[in-house]
Design a protein around this motif. Structure first.
Motif, PDB file in Angstrom:
ATOM      1  N   VAL A 251       0.840  -1.204   0.000  1.00 51.67           N
ATOM      2  CA  VAL A 251       0.000   0.000   0.000  1.00 51.67           C
ATOM      3  C   VAL A 251       0.874   1.253   0.000  1.00 51.67           C
ATOM      4  N   ILE A 252       1.891   1.267   0.841  1.00 45.08           N
ATOM      5  CA  ILE A 252       2.785   2.431   0.890  1.00 45.08           C
ATOM      6  C   ILE A 252       3.495   2.605  -0.454  1.00 45.08           C
ATOM      7  N   ALA A 253       3.984   1.512  -1.028  1.00 45.83           N
ATOM      8  CA  ALA A 253       4.662   1.594  -2.330  1.00 45.83           C
ATOM      9  C   ALA A 253       3.710   2.109  -3.405  1.00 45.83           C
ATOM     10  N   ALA A 254       2.478   1.639  -3.400  1.00 47.03           N
ATOM     11  CA  ALA A 254       1.497   2.092  -4.392  1.00 47.03           C
ATOM     12  C   ALA A 254       1.222   3.584  -4.236  1.00 47.03           C
ATOM     13  N   LEU A 255       1.072   4.045  -2.996  1.00 46.58           N
ATOM     14  CA  LEU A 255       0.854   5.476  -2.749  1.00 46.58           C
ATOM     15  C   LEU A 255       2.050   6.306  -3.203  1.00 46.58           C
ATOM     16  N   TYR A 256       3.242   5.804  -2.931  1.00 44.41           N
ATOM     17  CA  TYR A 256       4.460   6.524  -3.302  1.00 44.41           C
ATOM     18  C   TYR A 256       4.607   6.611  -4.824  1.00 44.41           C
ATOM     19  N   PHE A 257       4.500   5.474  -5.499  1.00 41.14           N
ATOM     20  CA  PHE A 257       4.741   5.462  -6.945  1.00 41.14           C
ATOM     21  C   PHE A 257       3.594   6.058  -7.751  1.00 41.14           C
ATOM     22  N   SER A 258       2.414   6.186  -7.146  1.00 36.34           N
ATOM     23  CA  SER A 258       1.306   6.852  -7.840  1.00 36.34           C
ATOM     24  C   SER A 258       1.342   8.363  -7.605  1.00 36.34           C
ATOM     25  N   GLY A 259       2.223   8.813  -6.716  1.00 38.45           N
ATOM     26  CA  GLY A 259       2.370  10.241  -6.462  1.00 38.45           C
ATOM     27  C   GLY A 259       1.399  10.786  -5.433  1.00 38.45           C
ATOM     28  N   ARG A 260       0.678   9.941  -4.735  1.00 44.39           N
ATOM     29  CA  ARG A 260      -0.290  10.398  -3.730  1.00 44.39           C
ATOM     30  C   ARG A 260       0.393  10.900  -2.465  1.00 44.39           C
ATOM     31  N   ILE A 261       1.593  10.405  -2.191  1.00 42.35           N
ATOM     32  CA  ILE A 261       2.380  10.927  -1.074  1.00 42.35           C
ATOM     33  C   ILE A 261       3.720  11.395  -1.634  1.00 42.35           C
ATOM     34  N   SER A 262       4.251  12.446  -1.042  1.00 42.85           N
ATOM     35  CA  SER A 262       5.519  12.978  -1.544  1.00 42.85           C
ATOM     36  C   SER A 262       6.267  13.660  -0.405  1.00 42.85           C
ATOM     37  N   GLY A 263       7.468  14.061  -0.704  1.00 44.91           N
ATOM     38  CA  GLY A 263       8.282  14.772   0.272  1.00 44.91           C
ATOM     39  C   GLY A 263       8.935  13.856   1.285  1.00 44.91           C
ATOM     40  N   THR A 264       9.263  14.439   2.423  1.00 43.93           N
ATOM     41  CA  THR A 264       9.961  13.710   3.475  1.00 43.93           C
ATOM     42  C   THR A 264       9.112  12.568   4.021  1.00 43.93           C
TER      43      THR A 264
ATOM     44  N   LEU B  99       8.135   6.816   4.862  1.00 45.60           N
ATOM     45  CA  LEU B  99       7.209   5.689   4.705  1.00 45.60           C
ATOM     46  C   LEU B  99       7.759   4.634   3.760  1.00 45.60           C
ATOM     47  N   LEU B 100       8.444   5.058   2.717  1.00 43.84           N
ATOM     48  CA  LEU B 100       9.030   4.095   1.787  1.00 43.84           C
ATOM     49  C   LEU B 100      10.126   3.278   2.471  1.00 43.84           C
ATOM     50  N   VAL B 101      10.904   3.899   3.328  1.00 49.19           N
ATOM     51  CA  VAL B 101      11.917   3.172   4.098  1.00 49.19           C
ATOM     52  C   VAL B 101      11.237   2.144   5.005  1.00 49.19           C
ATOM     53  N   PHE B 102      10.155   2.541   5.677  1.00 48.64           N
ATOM     54  CA  PHE B 102       9.400   1.601   6.501  1.00 48.64           C
ATOM     55  C   PHE B 102       8.857   0.457   5.660  1.00 48.64           C
ATOM     56  N   ALA B 103       8.381   0.751   4.461  1.00 53.14           N
ATOM     57  CA  ALA B 103       7.846  -0.290   3.586  1.00 53.14           C
ATOM     58  C   ALA B 103       8.925  -1.304   3.220  1.00 53.14           C
ATOM     59  N   VAL B 104      10.110  -0.817   2.920  1.00 55.90           N
ATOM     60  CA  VAL B 104      11.220  -1.718   2.584  1.00 55.90           C
ATOM     61  C   VAL B 104      11.579  -2.587   3.785  1.00 55.90           C
ATOM     62  N   VAL B 105      11.647  -1.983   4.970  1.00 58.71           N
ATOM     63  CA  VAL B 105      11.961  -2.739   6.183  1.00 58.71           C
ATOM     64  C   VAL B 105      10.872  -3.775   6.457  1.00 58.71           C
ATOM     65  N   PHE B 106       9.608  -3.384   6.329  1.00 60.36           N
ATOM     66  CA  PHE B 106       8.506  -4.332   6.523  1.00 60.36           C
ATOM     67  C   PHE B 106       8.614  -5.496   5.557  1.00 60.36           C
ATOM     68  N   PHE B 107       8.905  -5.202   4.290  1.00 59.64           N
ATOM     69  CA  PHE B 107       8.996  -6.268   3.297  1.00 59.64           C
ATOM     70  C   PHE B 107      10.163  -7.205   3.599  1.00 59.64           C
ATOM     71  N   LEU B 108      11.310  -6.656   3.947  1.00 60.39           N
ATOM     72  CA  LEU B 108      12.479  -7.490   4.232  1.00 60.39           C
ATOM     73  C   LEU B 108      12.290  -8.349   5.483  1.00 60.39           C
ATOM     74  N   THR B 109      11.699  -7.773   6.527  1.00 61.46           N
ATOM     75  CA  THR B 109      11.470  -8.567   7.727  1.00 61.46           C
ATOM     76  C   THR B 109      10.426  -9.653   7.485  1.00 61.46           C
ATOM     77  N   ALA B 110       9.430  -9.366   6.671  1.00 59.78           N
ATOM     78  CA  ALA B 110       8.430 -10.387   6.339  1.00 59.78           C
ATOM     79  C   ALA B 110       9.055 -11.494   5.508  1.00 59.78           C
TER      80      ALA B 110
END
Length: 67
Positions: free
Chosen positions: A19-32, A37-48
């Motif tokens: 969900v976070i990746a989709a929001l990021y790559f669709s441009g719905r969230i931006s900036g810091t 959130l993208l860093v959290f998404a990567v960490v969540f994916f790697l830990t899973a």
């Protein structure tokens, strides 16, 4: 180290990461916030993927069923 994440925990982490990746790559969230959130998404994916959460270790937590 042994796995300490159950199936439900892993599925939820992957879902949140997607969900976070989709929001990021669709441009719905931006900036810091988007970057954090993208860093959290990567960490969540790697830990899973590894079925291990380092944050659970100091507390002795595990969501995995006992065998």
């Amino acid at each position: 180290m042994h796995a300490n994440m159950g199936t439900v925990d892993r599925v939820l982490r992957v879902a949140v990461a997607l969900v976070i990746a989709a929001l990021y790559f669709s441009g719905r969230i931006s900036g810091t916030l988007a970057t954090v959130l993208l860093v959290f998404a990567v960490v969540f994916f790697l830990t899973a993927a590894a079925a291990r959460c380092p944050a659970y270790l100091p507390f002795g937590l595990s969501t995995r069923k006992k065998s």
